[in-house]
Every structure is written in structure tokens, then in C-alpha cells.
Design an enzyme around this catalytic site. Sequence first.
Site, PDB file in Angstrom:
ATOM      1  N   ASP A   1       0.841  -1.194   0.000  1.00 18.03           N
ATOM      2  CA  ASP A   1       0.000   0.000   0.000  1.00 18.03           C
ATOM      3  C   ASP A   1       0.879   1.248   0.000  1.00 18.03           C
ATOM      4  OD1 ASP A   1       0.963   0.290   2.594  1.00 18.03           O
ATOM      5  OD2 ASP A   1      -0.910  -0.332   3.547  1.00 18.03           O
ATOM      6  N   MET A   2       0.282   2.397   0.202  1.00 14.83           N
ATOM      7  CA  MET A   2       1.045   3.654   0.162  1.00 14.83           C
ATOM      8  C   MET A   2       2.081   3.738   1.276  1.00 14.83           C
ATOM      9  SD  MET A   2      -1.853   6.384  -1.019  1.00 14.83           S
ATOM     10  CE  MET A   2      -0.685   7.737  -1.024  1.00 14.83           C
TER      11      MET A   2
END
Length: 128
Positions: A15-16
Site C-alpha cells: 500500500d502507500m
Amino acid sequence: MPHEFRVQVYYEDTDMGGIVYHANYLKYIERARSAWVRDLGIDQNAMREQGIVFVVRRVEADFLGPAKLDDELIVKTETVSVSGARLVMSQEVTRTGKPLFRAEVTAVCATLSGQPVRLPAEIRQKVH
């Protein structure tokens, strides 16, 4: 003895924040279960041709720690219990022996139209 399946974490898995997105653990354990039944000699394509498929009925999961880009993970799968209608498996994702994710998965067999059926005897014997 648990079945072991290796997973490499790729950029697309994260994810980020740079950690494995939570839903990807379900993909990892699915791949491991597929490899496990294949290694047991269960041909899921032949099952489907006979009109029977495995269906996940329940997953109970615990997220214990983050996996990150380029981590090499091991997914361990083993049978917890087998009955006429269901197969319960324990699965654990580890990195260098440290548990990151645990799940208990209940699978059943169903027809292609979704009707539940008993686990075939030969499958019960192989997974026991």
C-alpha cells in the site's frame, strides 16, 4: 507436517505505506492452499469436470505484523479437522520464522451451481 509455500512480496502487493495491503494475505493463503492440494495429488480441474469445487465458507484472521516490499514469506498450511462436509485448515504467514498473519479457513465442496455436497472420501483421506 505443515505444507510450506514461498511468497515474494512485490511492489504491487504493498500500500502507500510500503507494507503488504491486508487483502493480499488472503491471496497468499489461497495460493498456498492451491499448492497444498496439488501437492497432495488432488486435481482441482478434474474435480471441476466432475461438477465439484472447493468453496471457502469461513475465514478467521489475525494480522500480527507487517510484511514489506521484497520480503520473502513462507505460508504454512495444515489440517485442523476434516468431517464429511468440511475441511478446516490453519494457515500462517511468516518472515524468517516470525508470524505475521494467521488464519483458520473452513472449506466445503459444492456443485458448480453452488449446492453443498460432501467431501469425496478420497479427498478426506488425502487431507487428513
